[in-house]
Design a protein around this motif. Structure first.
Motif, PDB file in Angstrom:
ATOM      1  N   LEU A  24       0.838  -1.185   0.000  1.00 45.67           N
ATOM      2  CA  LEU A  24       0.000   0.000   0.000  1.00 45.67           C
ATOM      3  C   LEU A  24       0.878   1.241   0.000  1.00 45.67           C
ATOM      4  N   VAL A  25       0.619   2.134  -0.937  1.00 48.35           N
ATOM      5  CA  VAL A  25       1.299   3.423  -0.996  1.00 48.35           C
ATOM      6  C   VAL A  25       0.258   4.491  -0.736  1.00 48.35           C
ATOM      7  N   ALA A  26       0.589   5.450   0.138  1.00 46.03           N
ATOM      8  CA  ALA A  26      -0.296   6.578   0.428  1.00 46.03           C
ATOM      9  C   ALA A  26       0.438   7.868   0.102  1.00 46.03           C
ATOM     10  N   LEU A  27      -0.225   8.725  -0.651  1.00 44.86           N
ATOM     11  CA  LEU A  27       0.316  10.052  -0.973  1.00 44.86           C
ATOM     12  C   LEU A  27      -0.635  11.083  -0.389  1.00 44.86           C
ATOM     13  N   ARG A  28      -0.088  11.984   0.454  1.00 41.97           N
ATOM     14  CA  ARG A  28      -0.917  13.017   1.061  1.00 41.97           C
ATOM     15  C   ARG A  28      -1.203  14.108   0.037  1.00 41.97           C
ATOM     16  N   GLY A  29      -2.451  14.489  -0.086  1.00 44.83           N
ATOM     17  CA  GLY A  29      -2.835  15.565  -0.990  1.00 44.83           C
ATOM     18  C   GLY A  29      -2.159  16.863  -0.579  1.00 44.83           C
ATOM     19  N   GLY A  30      -1.804  17.658  -1.543  1.00 44.33           N
ATOM     20  CA  GLY A  30      -1.188  18.954  -1.260  1.00 44.33           C
ATOM     21  C   GLY A  30       0.316  18.930  -1.390  1.00 44.33           C
ATOM     22  N   ASP A  31       0.977  18.055  -0.621  1.00 44.92           N
ATOM     23  CA  ASP A  31       2.449  18.020  -0.666  1.00 44.92           C
ATOM     24  C   ASP A  31       3.020  16.668  -1.073  1.00 44.92           C
ATOM     25  N   LEU A  35       3.882   7.383   2.094  1.00 47.53           N
ATOM     26  CA  LEU A  35       3.961   6.245   3.016  1.00 47.53           C
ATOM     27  C   LEU A  35       3.917   4.972   2.187  1.00 47.53           C
ATOM     28  N   HIS A  36       4.756   3.992   2.525  1.00 41.63           N
ATOM     29  CA  HIS A  36       4.686   2.661   1.928  1.00 41.63           C
ATOM     30  C   HIS A  36       4.456   1.700   3.083  1.00 41.63           C
ATOM     31  N   VAL A  37       3.343   0.958   3.018  1.00 43.45           N
ATOM     32  CA  VAL A  37       2.936   0.109   4.132  1.00 43.45           C
ATOM     33  C   VAL A  37       2.809  -1.329   3.666  1.00 43.45           C
ATOM     34  N   HIS A  38       3.367  -2.255   4.456  1.00 49.59           N
ATOM     35  CA  HIS A  38       3.209  -3.678   4.196  1.00 49.59           C
ATOM     36  C   HIS A  38       2.066  -4.201   5.061  1.00 49.59           C
ATOM     37  N   PRO A  39       1.364  -5.233   4.599  1.00 51.05           N
ATOM     38  CA  PRO A  39       0.238  -5.754   5.371  1.00 51.05           C
ATOM     39  C   PRO A  39       0.691  -6.546   6.594  1.00 51.05           C
ATOM     40  N   ASP A  40      -0.248  -6.723   7.495  1.00 51.45           N
ATOM     41  CA  ASP A  40      -0.037  -7.558   8.663  1.00 51.45           C
ATOM     42  C   ASP A  40       0.053  -9.009   8.191  1.00 51.45           C
TER      43      ASP A  40
END
Length: 117
Positions: A24-31, A35-40
């Protein structure tokens, strides 16, 4: 938790992709903070199921809108599901702003569902 489905049916035979059932990759809006997250869990550990649920735990650095991209593999094809969530400054979990589950029908980029983690 994210749930993967195909044509409305739960996918229970995800394949490991880069050592996990999802990335999972998360990009914060604006800037575009990243985040790169691996699963449990780990494929083959005797307790982690190969779908349909893939559980992620992440703490976002601030409230705001995050664009999420889930990579997963099924039937030898890596797919990317994309969706947007809003993290509330007063809560630990993000709330979803999209209502569909990651799906491998149609194009590789689909919408997803986030619930609580």
């Amino acid at each position: 938790m994210l749930t993967v489905s195909k044509d409305g049916a739960p996918v229970t035979d995800l394949e490991p992709y880069l050592g996990a059932y999802g990335h999972l990759v998360a990009l914060r809006g604006g800037d575009l903070a990243y985040l790169h997250v691996h699963p449990d869990g780990t494929p083959g550990d005797g307790t982690t199921e190969p779908g349909p649920e893939v559980v992620f735990y992440a703490a976002v650095p601030s409230a705001g809108t995050y664009h999420l991209y889930l990579d997963f593999q099924h039937n030898g094809v890596v797919r990317t599901a994309s969706f947007t969530v809003t993290a509330d400054a007063n809560k630990d979990a993000a709330s979803t702003s999209s209502g569909a589950s990651p799906s491998e029908s149609g194009t590789p980029a689909e919408h997803g569902e986030h619930s609580g983690h």
